[in-house]
Write a protein that holds these residues in place. Structure first.
Motif, mmCIF file in Angstrom:
data_model
loop_
_atom_site.group_PDB
_atom_site.id
_atom_site.type_symbol
_atom_site.label_atom_id
_atom_site.label_comp_id
_atom_site.label_asym_id
_atom_site.label_seq_id
_atom_site.Cartn_x
_atom_site.Cartn_y
_atom_site.Cartn_z
ATOM 1 N N LEU A 169 119.639 -53.209 -1.140
ATOM 2 C CA LEU A 169 118.176 -53.029 -1.726
ATOM 3 C C LEU A 169 117.300 -54.033 -1.474
ATOM 4 O O LEU A 169 117.504 -55.092 -1.313
ATOM 5 C CB LEU A 169 118.573 -52.973 -3.437
ATOM 6 N N ARG A 185 114.084 -46.839 -2.438
ATOM 7 C CA ARG A 185 115.056 -45.782 -1.857
ATOM 8 C C ARG A 185 116.568 -46.668 -2.087
ATOM 9 O O ARG A 185 116.519 -47.795 -1.779
ATOM 10 C CB ARG A 185 114.937 -45.238 -0.639
ATOM 11 N N THR A 186 117.653 -45.850 -2.194
ATOM 12 C CA THR A 186 118.840 -46.312 -1.929
ATOM 13 C C THR A 186 119.006 -46.851 -0.332
ATOM 14 O O THR A 186 118.499 -46.364 0.459
ATOM 15 C CB THR A 186 119.871 -45.197 -2.159
ATOM 16 N N SER A 187 119.604 -47.908 -0.390
ATOM 17 C CA SER A 187 119.739 -48.773 0.961
ATOM 18 C C SER A 187 118.191 -48.914 1.560
ATOM 19 O O SER A 187 118.220 -48.575 2.792
ATOM 20 C CB SER A 187 120.731 -48.022 1.866
#
Length: 209
Positions: A169, A185-187
């Motif tokens: 993150l 956003r995720t990742s």
């Protein structure tokens, strides 16, 4: 480095309006502002945005900072020059807000057994050197000829940062000034690394819009 002679997308905006860099609710007008500001920062003008206009914009950025135009890029797609510069700007802001934390995470990432997207043995530059080039690009000290190299190095740095012990993150707090669809956003770090890779390849071929 000498300015490239590769034909570029027209600025689509007259110099007087671009100089103010005022946001516009009209998506087409907003995109025009974003592209004009981005290419001018790279030293590229056209029939309506002259060399003198480009020089004034770059001087303004060097005097007061890239923030004066960066917000114009925030809604630009990742496969465009303003979208790529927005992603570099967010990295620039994160690093300069807390260089010790980001450097520590980078060092952690370098010790990770696997860095996604980078082949072993991993060879990367010191983060400070990468950021010096990012900063130079965002000051208007470089040109479009330098884009692919800076974007590619920033992408590699993102991958190392993603491998740090604190996870992939980027910005977790929705109230953070850097909270944005790019950073939350995720990742987010790995996704942004992929986007910068794409932009670097387009820049290398002279097709980055």
């Amino acid at each position: 480095m000498a300015q490239s002679n590769t034909p570029r997308r027209p600025a689509m905006l007259d110099a007087a309006r671009a100089e103010t860099i005022v946001g516009d609710e009209d998506p087409a007008a907003s995109a025009a502002v974003a592209h004009t500001a981005a290419w001018a920062l790279m030293g590229v003008g056209d029939e309506s945005f002259t060399d003198a206009d480009v020089a004034r914009l770059r001087d303004t950025v060097r005097s007061v900072g890239v923030d004066v135009i960066a917000h114009a890029w925030s809604r630009s797609p990742e496969f465009t020059l303003p979208g790529a510069l927005w992603r570099l700007y967010l990295l620039h802001e994160w690093y300069h807000r807390d260089p010790g934390l980001v450097e520590s995470r980078y060092a952690q990432g370098l010790r990770a057994p696997i860095i996604q997207g980078l082949e072993a043995p991993v060879q990367v530059r010191p983060l400070r050197a990468v950021m010096q080039e990012v900063d130079a690009l965002l000051r208007g000290d470089l040109t479009d000829d330098d884009l692919d190299g800076v974007l590619a190095q920033a992408s590699r740095a993102m991958r190392v940062l993603a491998a740090g012990e604190s996870g992939p993150l980027w910005i977790e707090d929705p109230t953070d000034p850097l909270a944005h669809r790019v950073t939350m956003r995720t990742s987010a770090l790995l996704a942004t690394a992929d986007e910068l890779d794409l932009a670097a390849r387009e820049a290398a071929f002279g097709t980055l819009d």
